[in-house]
Scaffold this motif. Structure first.
Motif, mmCIF file in Angstrom:
data_model
loop_
_atom_site.group_PDB
_atom_site.id
_atom_site.type_symbol
_atom_site.label_atom_id
_atom_site.label_comp_id
_atom_site.label_asym_id
_atom_site.label_seq_id
_atom_site.Cartn_x
_atom_site.Cartn_y
_atom_site.Cartn_z
ATOM 1 N N PHE A 88 92.084 21.902 46.992
ATOM 2 C CA PHE A 88 91.938 23.302 46.605
ATOM 3 C C PHE A 88 90.595 23.843 47.103
ATOM 4 O O PHE A 88 89.553 23.223 46.927
ATOM 5 C CB PHE A 88 92.014 23.453 45.087
ATOM 6 N N ALA A 89 90.639 25.006 47.730
ATOM 7 C CA ALA A 89 89.428 25.661 48.225
ATOM 8 C C ALA A 89 89.403 27.083 47.694
ATOM 9 O O ALA A 89 90.358 27.836 47.887
ATOM 10 C CB ALA A 89 89.394 25.657 49.745
ATOM 11 N N ALA A 90 88.322 27.457 47.018
ATOM 12 C CA ALA A 90 88.203 28.782 46.419
ATOM 13 C C ALA A 90 87.362 29.705 47.287
ATOM 14 O O ALA A 90 86.451 29.274 47.999
ATOM 15 C CB ALA A 90 87.559 28.670 45.031
ATOM 16 N N ASN A 91 87.709 31.006 47.225
ATOM 17 C CA ASN A 91 86.955 32.054 47.921
ATOM 18 C C ASN A 91 86.823 31.775 49.416
ATOM 19 O O ASN A 91 85.755 31.938 50.005
ATOM 20 C CB ASN A 91 85.580 32.248 47.268
ATOM 21 N N VAL A 92 87.940 31.382 50.000
ATOM 22 C CA VAL A 92 87.969 31.180 51.445
ATOM 23 C C VAL A 92 88.292 32.519 52.122
ATOM 24 O O VAL A 92 88.946 33.381 51.539
ATOM 25 C CB VAL A 92 89.023 30.125 51.830
ATOM 26 N N PRO A 93 87.830 32.719 53.355
ATOM 27 C CA PRO A 93 88.118 33.986 54.042
ATOM 28 C C PRO A 93 89.589 34.065 54.450
ATOM 29 O O PRO A 93 90.066 33.265 55.263
ATOM 30 C CB PRO A 93 87.196 33.938 55.268
ATOM 31 N N LEU A 94 90.308 35.024 53.887
ATOM 32 C CA LEU A 94 91.710 35.243 54.204
ATOM 33 C C LEU A 94 91.920 36.717 54.491
ATOM 34 O O LEU A 94 91.317 37.576 53.852
ATOM 35 C CB LEU A 94 92.611 34.802 53.038
ATOM 36 N N ASP A 95 92.803 37.013 55.419
ATOM 37 C CA ASP A 95 93.093 38.382 55.816
ATOM 38 C C ASP A 95 94.385 38.835 55.155
ATOM 39 O O ASP A 95 95.378 38.106 55.136
ATOM 40 C CB ASP A 95 93.244 38.444 57.335
ATOM 41 N N ALA A 96 94.394 40.063 54.628
ATOM 42 C CA ALA A 96 95.588 40.599 53.984
ATOM 43 C C ALA A 96 96.779 40.602 54.939
ATOM 44 O O ALA A 96 97.935 40.458 54.514
ATOM 45 C CB ALA A 96 95.328 42.009 53.468
ATOM 46 N N ALA A 97 96.518 40.742 56.231
ATOM 47 C CA ALA A 97 97.601 40.766 57.214
ATOM 48 C C ALA A 97 98.375 39.454 57.247
ATOM 49 O O ALA A 97 99.551 39.426 57.626
ATOM 50 C CB ALA A 97 97.039 41.069 58.601
ATOM 51 N N ALA A 98 97.743 38.363 56.830
ATOM 52 C CA ALA A 98 98.401 37.064 56.834
ATOM 53 C C ALA A 98 99.511 36.978 55.796
ATOM 54 O O ALA A 98 100.331 36.063 55.830
ATOM 55 C CB ALA A 98 97.370 35.964 56.596
ATOM 56 N N PHE A 99 99.538 37.935 54.869
ATOM 57 C CA PHE A 99 100.544 37.929 53.809
ATOM 58 C C PHE A 99 101.661 38.938 54.069
ATOM 59 O O PHE A 99 102.506 39.168 53.199
ATOM 60 C CB PHE A 99 99.876 38.208 52.461
ATOM 61 N N GLN A 100 101.670 39.524 55.248
ATOM 62 C CA GLN A 100 102.778 40.374 55.635
ATOM 63 C C GLN A 100 103.938 39.498 56.111
ATOM 64 O O GLN A 100 103.718 38.457 56.721
ATOM 65 C CB GLN A 100 102.357 41.333 56.747
ATOM 66 N N PHE A 101 105.152 39.930 55.803
ATOM 67 C CA PHE A 101 106.316 39.140 56.203
ATOM 68 C C PHE A 101 107.325 40.032 56.916
ATOM 69 O O PHE A 101 107.645 41.131 56.442
ATOM 70 C CB PHE A 101 106.989 38.497 54.987
ATOM 71 N N LYS A 102 107.813 39.572 58.038
ATOM 72 C CA LYS A 102 108.847 40.283 58.787
ATOM 73 C C LYS A 102 110.052 39.363 58.926
ATOM 74 O O LYS A 102 109.931 38.255 59.458
ATOM 75 C CB LYS A 102 108.337 40.681 60.173
ATOM 76 N N PRO A 103 111.211 39.777 58.420
ATOM 77 C CA PRO A 103 112.402 38.920 58.523
ATOM 78 C C PRO A 103 112.659 38.515 59.974
ATOM 79 O O PRO A 103 112.601 39.346 60.880
ATOM 80 C CB PRO A 103 113.517 39.808 57.974
ATOM 81 N N PRO A 104 112.962 37.256 60.213
ATOM 82 C CA PRO A 104 113.262 36.797 61.578
ATOM 83 C C PRO A 104 114.505 37.507 62.131
ATOM 84 O O PRO A 104 115.396 37.901 61.374
ATOM 85 C CB PRO A 104 113.514 35.302 61.404
ATOM 86 N N ALA A 105 114.555 37.663 63.429
ATOM 87 C CA ALA A 105 115.704 38.281 64.065
ATOM 88 C C ALA A 105 116.966 37.515 63.746
ATOM 89 O O ALA A 105 116.989 36.280 63.825
ATOM 90 C CB ALA A 105 115.494 38.342 65.580
ATOM 91 N N GLY A 106 118.002 38.230 63.320
ATOM 92 C CA GLY A 106 119.279 37.597 63.019
ATOM 93 C C GLY A 106 119.421 37.082 61.602
ATOM 94 O O GLY A 106 120.508 36.645 61.214
ATOM 95 N N ALA A 107 118.351 37.140 60.821
ATOM 96 C CA ALA A 107 118.423 36.653 59.444
ATOM 97 C C ALA A 107 119.209 37.628 58.570
ATOM 98 O O ALA A 107 119.150 38.844 58.756
ATOM 99 C CB ALA A 107 117.022 36.464 58.882
ATOM 100 N N ASP A 108 119.939 37.079 57.630
ATOM 101 C CA ASP A 108 120.676 37.888 56.653
ATOM 102 C C ASP A 108 119.687 38.332 55.587
ATOM 103 O O ASP A 108 119.058 37.511 54.930
ATOM 104 C CB ASP A 108 121.796 37.054 56.037
ATOM 105 N N VAL A 109 119.502 39.640 55.400
ATOM 106 C CA VAL A 109 118.528 40.179 54.449
ATOM 107 C C VAL A 109 119.255 40.749 53.238
ATOM 108 O O VAL A 109 120.124 41.616 53.377
ATOM 109 C CB VAL A 109 117.651 41.271 55.088
ATOM 110 N N VAL A 110 118.886 40.258 52.060
ATOM 111 C CA VAL A 110 119.501 40.695 50.800
ATOM 112 C C VAL A 110 118.412 41.323 49.940
ATOM 113 O O VAL A 110 117.384 40.701 49.667
ATOM 114 C CB VAL A 110 120.134 39.508 50.047
ATOM 115 N N GLN A 111 118.627 42.560 49.505
ATOM 116 C CA GLN A 111 117.687 43.246 48.633
ATOM 117 C C GLN A 111 118.185 43.178 47.195
ATOM 118 O O GLN A 111 119.364 43.423 46.937
ATOM 119 C CB GLN A 111 117.503 44.698 49.067
ATOM 120 N N GLN A 112 117.274 42.877 46.281
ATOM 121 C CA GLN A 112 117.640 42.783 44.866
ATOM 122 C C GLN A 112 116.848 43.775 44.036
ATOM 123 O O GLN A 112 115.824 44.252 44.460
ATOM 124 C CB GLN A 112 117.418 41.354 44.348
#
Length: 209
Positions: free
Chosen positions: A185-209
């Protein structure tokens, strides 16, 4: 596995000290990001005449306040759980299926609220009954019980060792227990908010709930 998705984000970062609730509050205020490796054992309640069966998985996780999480399961099956602050995404690699839901609705009174959603201990206590628990297995524990009557959780316990996140135990409303143990475990490490963006892969079945 997916039933635990909203629970597991709890793992995105606990690091408190031996003094329990006071250190939990300090952690919420002071630890803004973190990452670790984890292993998880999920045990379903034993049926009459049968032995309880367990499933083991492992992977990595990262978190960035406010409200961003990433769990990457590597074994035995690949799965990704990402919370970007607005949406909670679950991606099952084998099924090539993505499930999305509004993050605020998905989390509710889950362990995620203990570490990612609330700004201070007082806010947490509006949703959880919190208490120091007895030391066990060389760890200091904090126990939480959701106050919401229709919560999917029975209880959650978080274990710390020398100020670092060490374990998370979750019991859901079906009596199924999920135990996560953390390493590196490492606390207060430099992380970018962009790293938590997610884009469904091409061809994936997307289900919204």
């Amino acid at each position: 596995m997916k039933r635990f998705a909203t629970f597991l984000i709890a793992a995105c970062a606990l690091s408190a000290g031996a003094t329990g609730l006071n250190d939990l509050e300090s952690f919420i205020k002071g630890v803004k990001s973190g990452k670790a490796e984890f292993s998880q054992v999920v045990t379903a309640p034993a049926k009459e005449g049968q032995v309880a069966r367990s499933k083991v998985s492992s992977g990595t996780f990262e978190f960035l306040r406010p409200g961003r999480f990433k769990f990457i399961y590597k074994k035995p099956f690949e799965q990704t759980i990402v919370a970007d602050g607005q949406t909670l995404w679950l991606y099952d690699v084998d099924l090539n299926q993505v499930t999305s839901r509004k993050q605020a609705q998905a989390l509710g009174s889950t362990p995620a609220a203990l570490i990612a959603s609330s700004a201070d201990l007082k806010a947490l206590q509006a949703d959880f009954a919190l208490a120091d628990a007895a030391d066990k297995d060389g760890l200091q524990w904090v126990q939480g019980a959701p106050k919401a009557k229709e919560s999917q959780l029975q209880s959650v316990r978080v274990g710390f060792k020398q100020g670092q996140l060490a374990a998370l135990e979750i019991v859901d409303s079906f009596g199924q227990r999920s135990v996560l143990t953390f390493s590196s475990f490492a606390a207060n490490v430099p992380l970018d908010a962009a790293a938590f963006q997610f884009k469904p892969p091409a061809g994936a079945d997307v289900v919204q709930q």
